[in-house]
Design an enzyme around this catalytic site. Sequence first.
Site, mmCIF file in Angstrom:
data_model
loop_
_atom_site.group_PDB
_atom_site.id
_atom_site.type_symbol
_atom_site.label_atom_id
_atom_site.label_comp_id
_atom_site.label_asym_id
_atom_site.label_seq_id
_atom_site.Cartn_x
_atom_site.Cartn_y
_atom_site.Cartn_z
ATOM 1 N N GLU A 148 0.836 -1.204 0.000
ATOM 2 C CA GLU A 148 0.000 0.000 0.000
ATOM 3 C C GLU A 148 0.869 1.252 0.000
ATOM 4 O O GLU A 148 1.719 1.394 0.880
ATOM 5 C CB GLU A 148 -0.943 -0.009 1.203
ATOM 6 C CG GLU A 148 -1.971 -1.126 1.146
ATOM 7 C CD GLU A 148 -3.015 -1.051 2.257
ATOM 8 O OE1 GLU A 148 -2.902 -0.168 3.138
ATOM 9 O OE2 GLU A 148 -3.945 -1.873 2.241
ATOM 10 N N HIS A 167 -7.898 1.946 1.036
ATOM 11 C CA HIS A 167 -7.959 1.592 2.461
ATOM 12 C C HIS A 167 -8.797 2.612 3.247
ATOM 13 O O HIS A 167 -8.337 3.244 4.194
ATOM 14 C CB HIS A 167 -6.548 1.494 3.068
ATOM 15 C CG HIS A 167 -6.495 0.584 4.262
ATOM 16 N ND1 HIS A 167 -5.397 -0.183 4.572
ATOM 17 C CD2 HIS A 167 -7.405 0.290 5.224
ATOM 18 C CE1 HIS A 167 -5.624 -0.884 5.666
ATOM 19 N NE2 HIS A 167 -6.847 -0.613 6.080
#
Length: 431
Positions: A148, A167
């Site tokens: 990420e 997210h």
Amino acid sequence: ARNVAQADASLKAGKWQRSKYVGVSLVGKTIAIMGFGKVGSEVARRAKGLGMDVIAHDPYAPVDRARAIGVDLVSFDDAISTADFISLHMPLTPSTTKIFNDETFAKMTKGVRLINVARGGVVDEEALLRALDNGTVAQAALDVFFEEPPPKDSKLVHHENVTVTPHLGASTTEAQEGVALEIAEAVIGALKGELAATAVNAPMVSAEVLAELSPYVVLAEKLGRLAVQLVAGGSGIKAVKIVYSSARDPDDLDTRILRGMVTKGIVEPISSAFVNIVNADYVAKQRGLRIIEEQILLDGSPEAPINSIQVQLANVESKFAGALSDDGDIRVEGKVKDGTPHLTLVGPFSVDVSLEGNLLLCRQVDQPGIIGKVGLILGTMNLNVNFMSVGRIAPGKQAIMAIGIDEEPDKEALKLIGETPSVQEFVFLKL
């Protein structure tokens, strides 16, 4: 299910493609919740409201909690092979890393839809890409990724049948403020030694109920710890019965935490397992420990949640015969008095001793002088007595002396107690 993200992008690009974005209904579809903790159980409630059939897999989740909201707990393979939708809510651990891989995708129903709002590492992203390309997975919705942010050229992110978000699971104004307050309150409570209402995967019990049950939680663990030390060869325990006496209606008395703490008290002294309210039922199942609960309904005011807790161990040998009931079970019972757990019954003998420090149980013939002799031995050995109680069947018959002591007696002190006339047996117990 309704291709909202794709249809939105298409329309903003100047296209009108109604036939391309025909979706599917959720009503009557089966959703598998993988990880039935706090979040997973809330998703299950909402899925039920949408008319879906809900199954779940979580090796640590209590069956009764799932049953309470109409969810069936099933095996991992059963969950993934029967679901139309699979929603992931599991932690990332060594055992769950890339648990969704080529092998598991091959077991799924063709056309399944996968939602990952847990941790990116639980899904093998290359395997998911292959499953999307061959049609095993019809669509995927991903809020989390192995890396990420994901690479800009990620084929998974750009796949036409994948909906992605950066997210955002907990990214609302209310959630950010709420979690900050919740963390602060939980830390303060934990530092005060209080039970944590937000323990991961723990039985979902309100903070008010937790506060009320707190002293009984201590009692439950100590009764379990006491009972197992009375067994000759504790690892042979297979059946445990817990009896609660209470004036409350059984539907108003949540005993899951108390059951877990009895399990903790029984298992930890005889194994290397670390038991808590999260994994207690799972550990008991793994050890073949059958736990039965029973409630005796009392007359009177239900102000206190519980009058007494009794722990019975069946089909075991006892190193202290005085702890055996008429049925041959090891039996101990306790109550909470002024916020402190007390032992009130050993076998057929009534006693009243605070469950603090250590405990010495002596069975003897009920006659004058025995208490003084044992007390003199303890005093001579510089062992401080903090509590003492005697229970007997009848004058001049069998009696049990329960003595609370601060320190552990040495072998010499125990030898002298055992040699005391009329003392038939004794046992030292660590609480």
